[in-house]
Motif scaffolding. Structure first.
Motif, PDB file in Angstrom:
ATOM      1  N   GLY A  13     -10.802  52.459  37.730  1.00 29.51           N
ATOM      2  CA  GLY A  13     -11.612  51.501  36.976  1.00 29.51           C
ATOM      3  C   GLY A  13     -11.014  50.105  37.004  1.00 29.51           C
ATOM      4  N   ILE A  14     -10.804  49.537  35.826  1.00 28.40           N
ATOM      5  CA  ILE A  14     -10.257  48.169  35.760  1.00 28.40           C
ATOM      6  C   ILE A  14      -8.733  48.154  35.969  1.00 28.40           C
ATOM      7  N   GLY A  15      -8.121  49.335  36.072  1.00 30.24           N
ATOM      8  CA  GLY A  15      -6.654  49.405  36.239  1.00 30.24           C
ATOM      9  C   GLY A  15      -6.121  48.483  37.333  1.00 30.24           C
ATOM     10  N   VAL A  75      -6.342  55.238  33.869  1.00 27.25           N
ATOM     11  CA  VAL A  75      -6.919  56.309  34.683  1.00 27.25           C
ATOM     12  C   VAL A  75      -8.194  56.839  34.063  1.00 27.25           C
ATOM     13  N   GLY A  76      -8.976  57.503  34.903  1.00 31.30           N
ATOM     14  CA  GLY A  76     -10.144  58.233  34.414  1.00 31.30           C
ATOM     15  C   GLY A  76     -11.467  57.570  34.759  1.00 31.30           C
ATOM     16  N   GLY A  77     -12.531  58.326  34.521  1.00 33.07           N
ATOM     17  CA  GLY A  77     -13.878  57.828  34.783  1.00 33.07           C
ATOM     18  C   GLY A  77     -14.813  59.010  34.951  1.00 33.07           C
ATOM     19  N   PRO A  89      -7.754  63.129  35.938  1.00 35.04           N
ATOM     20  CA  PRO A  89      -6.846  61.974  35.947  1.00 35.04           C
ATOM     21  C   PRO A  89      -5.882  61.954  34.760  1.00 35.04           C
ATOM     22  N   GLU A  90      -6.386  62.351  33.584  1.00 31.93           N
ATOM     23  CA  GLU A  90      -5.551  62.320  32.377  1.00 31.93           C
ATOM     24  C   GLU A  90      -4.355  63.268  32.497  1.00 31.93           C
ATOM     25  N   ALA A  91      -4.508  64.327  33.329  1.00 32.76           N
ATOM     26  CA  ALA A  91      -3.401  65.276  33.516  1.00 32.76           C
ATOM     27  C   ALA A  91      -2.207  64.550  34.144  1.00 32.76           C
ATOM     28  N   SER A 260      -9.839  42.933  20.318  1.00 29.46           N
ATOM     29  CA  SER A 260     -10.265  43.732  21.458  1.00 29.46           C
ATOM     30  C   SER A 260      -9.165  44.672  21.882  1.00 29.46           C
ATOM     31  N   ILE A 261      -9.559  45.809  22.369  1.00 30.51           N
ATOM     32  CA  ILE A 261      -8.579  46.759  22.903  1.00 30.51           C
ATOM     33  C   ILE A 261      -7.917  46.155  24.148  1.00 30.51           C
ATOM     34  N   GLY A 262      -8.552  45.155  24.708  1.00 25.18           N
ATOM     35  CA  GLY A 262      -8.000  44.459  25.874  1.00 25.18           C
ATOM     36  C   GLY A 262      -6.806  43.578  25.550  1.00 25.18           C
ATOM     37  N   PRO A 278      -1.252  49.093  29.447  1.00 26.32           N
ATOM     38  CA  PRO A 278      -2.142  48.656  28.374  1.00 26.32           C
ATOM     39  C   PRO A 278      -2.675  49.869  27.633  1.00 26.32           C
ATOM     40  N   VAL A 279      -3.058  49.674  26.372  1.00 28.63           N
ATOM     41  CA  VAL A 279      -3.557  50.793  25.574  1.00 28.63           C
ATOM     42  C   VAL A 279      -4.955  51.225  26.028  1.00 28.63           C
ATOM     43  N   HIS A 280      -5.712  50.269  26.557  1.00 27.56           N
ATOM     44  CA  HIS A 280      -7.101  50.595  26.911  1.00 27.56           C
ATOM     45  C   HIS A 280      -7.187  51.568  28.087  1.00 27.56           C
ATOM     46  N   GLY A 281      -8.380  52.137  28.247  1.00 20.89           N
ATOM     47  CA  GLY A 281      -8.630  53.043  29.357  1.00 20.89           C
ATOM     48  C   GLY A 281      -9.133  52.299  30.583  1.00 20.89           C
ATOM     49  N   SER A 282      -9.810  53.038  31.462  1.00 19.44           N
ATOM     50  CA  SER A 282     -10.219  52.460  32.757  1.00 19.44           C
ATOM     51  C   SER A 282     -11.523  51.677  32.658  1.00 19.44           C
ATOM     52  N   ALA A 283     -12.144  51.686  31.477  1.00 24.25           N
ATOM     53  CA  ALA A 283     -13.374  50.921  31.226  1.00 24.25           C
ATOM     54  C   ALA A 283     -14.348  50.956  32.407  1.00 24.25           C
ATOM     55  N   PRO A 284     -14.844  52.141  32.771  1.00 23.87           N
ATOM     56  CA  PRO A 284     -15.727  52.237  33.948  1.00 23.87           C
ATOM     57  C   PRO A 284     -16.968  51.360  33.830  1.00 23.87           C
ATOM     58  N   ASP A 285     -17.372  51.082  32.574  1.00 18.96           N
ATOM     59  CA  ASP A 285     -18.595  50.271  32.380  1.00 18.96           C
ATOM     60  C   ASP A 285     -18.441  48.839  32.888  1.00 18.96           C
ATOM     61  N   ILE A 286     -17.216  48.345  32.990  1.00 17.21           N
ATOM     62  CA  ILE A 286     -17.044  46.951  33.436  1.00 17.21           C
ATOM     63  C   ILE A 286     -16.183  46.847  34.712  1.00 17.21           C
ATOM     64  N   ALA A 287     -15.810  47.985  35.274  1.00 16.14           N
ATOM     65  CA  ALA A 287     -14.920  47.959  36.450  1.00 16.14           C
ATOM     66  C   ALA A 287     -15.573  47.230  37.619  1.00 16.14           C
ATOM     67  N   THR A 291     -14.746  41.131  34.710  1.00 14.29           N
ATOM     68  CA  THR A 291     -14.886  40.750  33.292  1.00 14.29           C
ATOM     69  C   THR A 291     -13.780  41.337  32.417  1.00 14.29           C
ATOM     70  N   ALA A 292     -12.958  42.216  32.980  1.00 16.30           N
ATOM     71  CA  ALA A 292     -11.924  42.879  32.165  1.00 16.30           C
ATOM     72  C   ALA A 292     -10.904  41.871  31.651  1.00 16.30           C
ATOM     73  N   ASN A 293     -10.415  42.139  30.469  1.00 15.60           N
ATOM     74  CA  ASN A 293      -9.359  41.311  29.881  1.00 15.60           C
ATOM     75  C   ASN A 293      -7.993  41.806  30.409  1.00 15.60           C
TER      76      ASN A 293
HETATM   77  P1  NAD Z   1     -11.810  52.444  27.426  1.00 13.09           P
HETATM   78  O1  NAD Z   1     -10.621  51.879  26.775  1.00 13.09           O
HETATM   79  O2  NAD Z   1     -11.766  52.558  28.896  1.00 13.09           O
HETATM   80  O3  NAD Z   1     -13.102  51.572  27.035  1.00 13.09           O
HETATM   81  C1  NAD Z   1     -13.588  51.464  25.712  1.00 13.09           C
HETATM   82  C2  NAD Z   1     -14.403  50.174  25.582  1.00 13.09           C
HETATM   83  O4  NAD Z   1     -13.532  49.043  25.614  1.00 13.09           O
HETATM   84  C3  NAD Z   1     -15.384  49.976  26.745  1.00 13.09           C
HETATM   85  O5  NAD Z   1     -16.539  49.354  26.253  1.00 13.09           O
HETATM   86  C4  NAD Z   1     -14.663  49.027  27.678  1.00 13.09           C
HETATM   87  O6  NAD Z   1     -15.506  48.211  28.458  1.00 13.09           O
HETATM   88  C5  NAD Z   1     -13.827  48.189  26.698  1.00 13.09           C
HETATM   89  N1  NAD Z   1     -12.556  47.768  27.306  1.00 13.09           N
HETATM   90  C6  NAD Z   1     -11.480  48.540  27.548  1.00 13.09           C
HETATM   91  N2  NAD Z   1     -10.512  47.821  28.124  1.00 13.09           N
HETATM   92  C7  NAD Z   1     -10.984  46.571  28.241  1.00 13.09           C
HETATM   93  C8  NAD Z   1     -10.435  45.367  28.778  1.00 13.09           C
HETATM   94  N3  NAD Z   1      -9.206  45.297  29.312  1.00 13.09           N
HETATM   95  N4  NAD Z   1     -11.209  44.268  28.764  1.00 13.09           N
HETATM   96  C9  NAD Z   1     -12.433  44.296  28.231  1.00 13.09           C
HETATM   97  N5  NAD Z   1     -13.019  45.408  27.702  1.00 13.09           N
HETATM   98  C10 NAD Z   1     -12.288  46.540  27.717  1.00 13.09           C
HETATM   99  O7  NAD Z   1     -12.078  53.874  26.761  1.00 13.09           O
HETATM  100  P2  NAD Z   1     -13.188  54.970  27.101  1.00 13.09           P
HETATM  101  O8  NAD Z   1     -14.479  54.300  27.482  1.00 13.09           O
HETATM  102  O9  NAD Z   1     -13.151  55.907  25.995  1.00 13.09           O
HETATM  103  O10 NAD Z   1     -12.607  55.729  28.375  1.00 13.09           O
HETATM  104  C11 NAD Z   1     -12.963  55.412  29.735  1.00 13.09           C
HETATM  105  C12 NAD Z   1     -12.074  56.241  30.656  1.00 13.09           C
HETATM  106  O11 NAD Z   1     -10.723  55.840  30.480  1.00 13.09           O
HETATM  107  C13 NAD Z   1     -12.118  57.740  30.325  1.00 13.09           C
HETATM  108  O12 NAD Z   1     -12.116  58.454  31.544  1.00 13.09           O
HETATM  109  C14 NAD Z   1     -10.853  57.990  29.538  1.00 13.09           C
HETATM  110  O13 NAD Z   1     -10.375  59.301  29.677  1.00 13.09           O
HETATM  111  C15 NAD Z   1      -9.923  57.001  30.183  1.00 13.09           C
HETATM  112  N6  NAD Z   1      -8.807  56.549  29.329  1.00 13.09           N
HETATM  113  C16 NAD Z   1      -7.634  56.328  29.952  1.00 13.09           C
HETATM  114  C17 NAD Z   1      -6.558  55.837  29.237  1.00 13.09           C
HETATM  115  C18 NAD Z   1      -5.299  55.521  29.982  1.00 13.09           C
HETATM  116  O14 NAD Z   1      -5.311  55.462  31.198  1.00 13.09           O
HETATM  117  N7  NAD Z   1      -4.192  55.307  29.300  1.00 13.09           N
HETATM  118  C19 NAD Z   1      -6.699  55.558  27.870  1.00 13.09           C
HETATM  119  C20 NAD Z   1      -7.927  55.777  27.259  1.00 13.09           C
HETATM  120  C21 NAD Z   1      -8.978  56.254  28.004  1.00 13.09           C
END
Ligand code: NAD
Length: 371
Positions: A13-15, A75-77, A89-91, A260-262, A278-287, A291-293
């Motif tokens: 994703g945005i990783g 990771v993840g998506g 991926p989480e494994a 923001s989690i970003g 970073p604490v956030h995930g892979s944010a597949p919706d914006i990958a 636009t990722a932070n």
């Molecule tokens: P997420 O953190 O990926 O996204 C949650 C929301 O926050 C989404 O709307 C996303 O667009 C937004 N967001 C996240 N990071 C952002 C950034 N840097 N800039 C702007 N917006 C950001 O969590 P999710 O949607 O629950 O999970 C998506 C995938 O990520 C899943 O497959 C999940 O298992 C995985 N995940 C991975 C980790 C990790 O790698 N440490 C942590 C959490 C979730």
């Protein structure tokens, strides 16, 4: 010039987008302090499964252990959601944390003055918030055995196990008390001791450790109350120490205080190894949309300087460049509110602004060689 090698695992994703910027900033900063950073990049997570058949290979795990310092994206998506548990991926993430023995996850939650208006919470509630969440990372319900799905009289059931040993609790408690010594000297231990056996063990073990730290004030709170207090009055907290599951949930909740989690970095530390992400995930919706932070990833690189390289000044340089770009009004979409003097920019442009500020800062100040 000295040299150090770090392993980069951009992931899914945005990783990759945010990690690329974090690496650029880290290299530029460290070079100014006479440290050349070499990076070795490996597939990790979903992309690892696609390319190598495994979310993480043994070779990658060995490299991470050998070089000790790892910068991870996310990771993840949905593409990999239906894989069996050990191919997901989480494994890879759980395996890496376990193999590195990084049992203490540090999540600083700081509200930047220029972003106080970006949170969904009222500015007067959140401004001045400065919390360090210390989450236990290699034990608890994410790792406890038995862990199974079976059937009883034709009715399927599943079991997960929340298990903590005294030693596991005490080593993270010590990290929390040590961290508190550099802050406001207050530790809050969060558990569910009114219901769970493992929480009663947790609380007792933390109290035992507290006897070694007479200068630190220890208090306890049930996790449900803590979830409520975090949004009611977040300024009351200094260091919060808690288990894996509770820490996972509370730190995401606390993320929203920052806007923001970003914005949230993390460091996972063992005795010698350090994993920064970073604490956030892979944010597949914006990958892939630019636009990722990237600021959480960049701030994670600052934590790498602080905790693994012992370069406090370099860490502060990176953190102050983040503060400056925010002060100058630059915002990625997640932080943007239509206010005077703020400019909505993409991921790459945020990286360029950071680099510009950092270079000016390095040029204008005499940096001293720390290591
Ligand atoms: P997420 O953190 O990926 O996204 C949650 C929301 O926050 C989404 O709307 C996303 O667009 C937004 N967001 C996240 N990071 C952002 C950034 N840097 N800039 C702007 N917006 C950001 O969590 P999710 O949607 O629950 O999970 C998506 C995938 O990520 C899943 O497959 C999940 O298992 C995985 N995940 C991975 C980790 C990790 O790698 N440490 C942590 C959490 C979730």
């Amino acid at each position: 010039m000295k040299e150090a090698t770090i392993i980069t695992l951009p992931g899914d994703g945005i990783g990759p987008e945010v990690t690329e910027i974090a690496v650029t900033i880290l290299k530029e900063t460290c070079r100014a302090y006479n440290l050349e950073i070499n990076t070795i990049e490996r597939n990790f997570g979903g992309i690892g499964y696609d390319r190598d058949g495994e979310p993480v290979t043994e070779e990658t795990l060995d490299l991470c252990k050998k070089h000790k310092f790892v910068l991870l994206g996310a990771v993840g998506g949905p593409k990999w959601d239906d894989l069996c548990a050990n191919k997901r991926p989480e494994a890879a993430l759980l395996k890496l944390r376990k193999e590195l023995g990084v049992y203490a996850n540090l999540r600083p939650i700081q509200v930047f003055p220029d972003l106080a208006g970006s949170s969904t919470l009222k500015e007067e509630i959140i401004s001045g918030t400065d919390i360090l969440i210390m989450r236990e990372l290699t034990g608890g319900i994410y790792f406890g055995e038995p862990r199974l799905t079976s059937e009883e009289n034709g009715d399927p059931f599943s079991v997960d196990t929340m298990k903590y040993s005294r030693l596991e609790v005490q080593r993270i408690a010590r990290k929390a008390f040590d961290a508190a010594r550099l802050r406001d000297k207050r530790v809050l231990s969060v558990d569910k001791a009114n219901v769970l056996e493992s929480s009663r063990m947790w609380r007792k073990s933390v109290i035992e450790v507290s006897e070694e730290y007479p200068d630190i004030e220890l208090s306890h709170m049930l996790v449900d109350n803590c979830a409520m207090q975090l949004v009611r009055d977040p300024k009351q907290f200094d260091v919060i120490v808690t288990g894996n599951l509770f820490g996972d949930i509370l730190s995401d909740e606390a993320a929203m205080l920052t806007g923001s989690i970003g914005m949230l970095p993390s460091a996972s530390l063992g005795e010698t190894n350090g994993l920064y992400e970073p604490v956030h995930g892979s944010a597949p919706d914006i990958a892939g949309k630019d636009t990722a932070n990237p600021l959480a990833a960049v701030a994670s690189a600052a934590l790498l300087c602080r905790y693994s390289f012992g370069m406090e000044d370099a860490a502060k340089k990176i953190e102050s460049s983040i503060e400056t770009v925010l002060k100058e009004g630059y915002r990625t979409a997640d932080l943007f509110r239509d206010e005077p003097e703020t400019k909505r920019i993409g991921t790459k442009m945020m990286g360029e602004q950071l680099l510009k500020v950092l270079r000016q800062d390095i040029k204008s100040s005499e940096v001293t060689i720390e290591i």
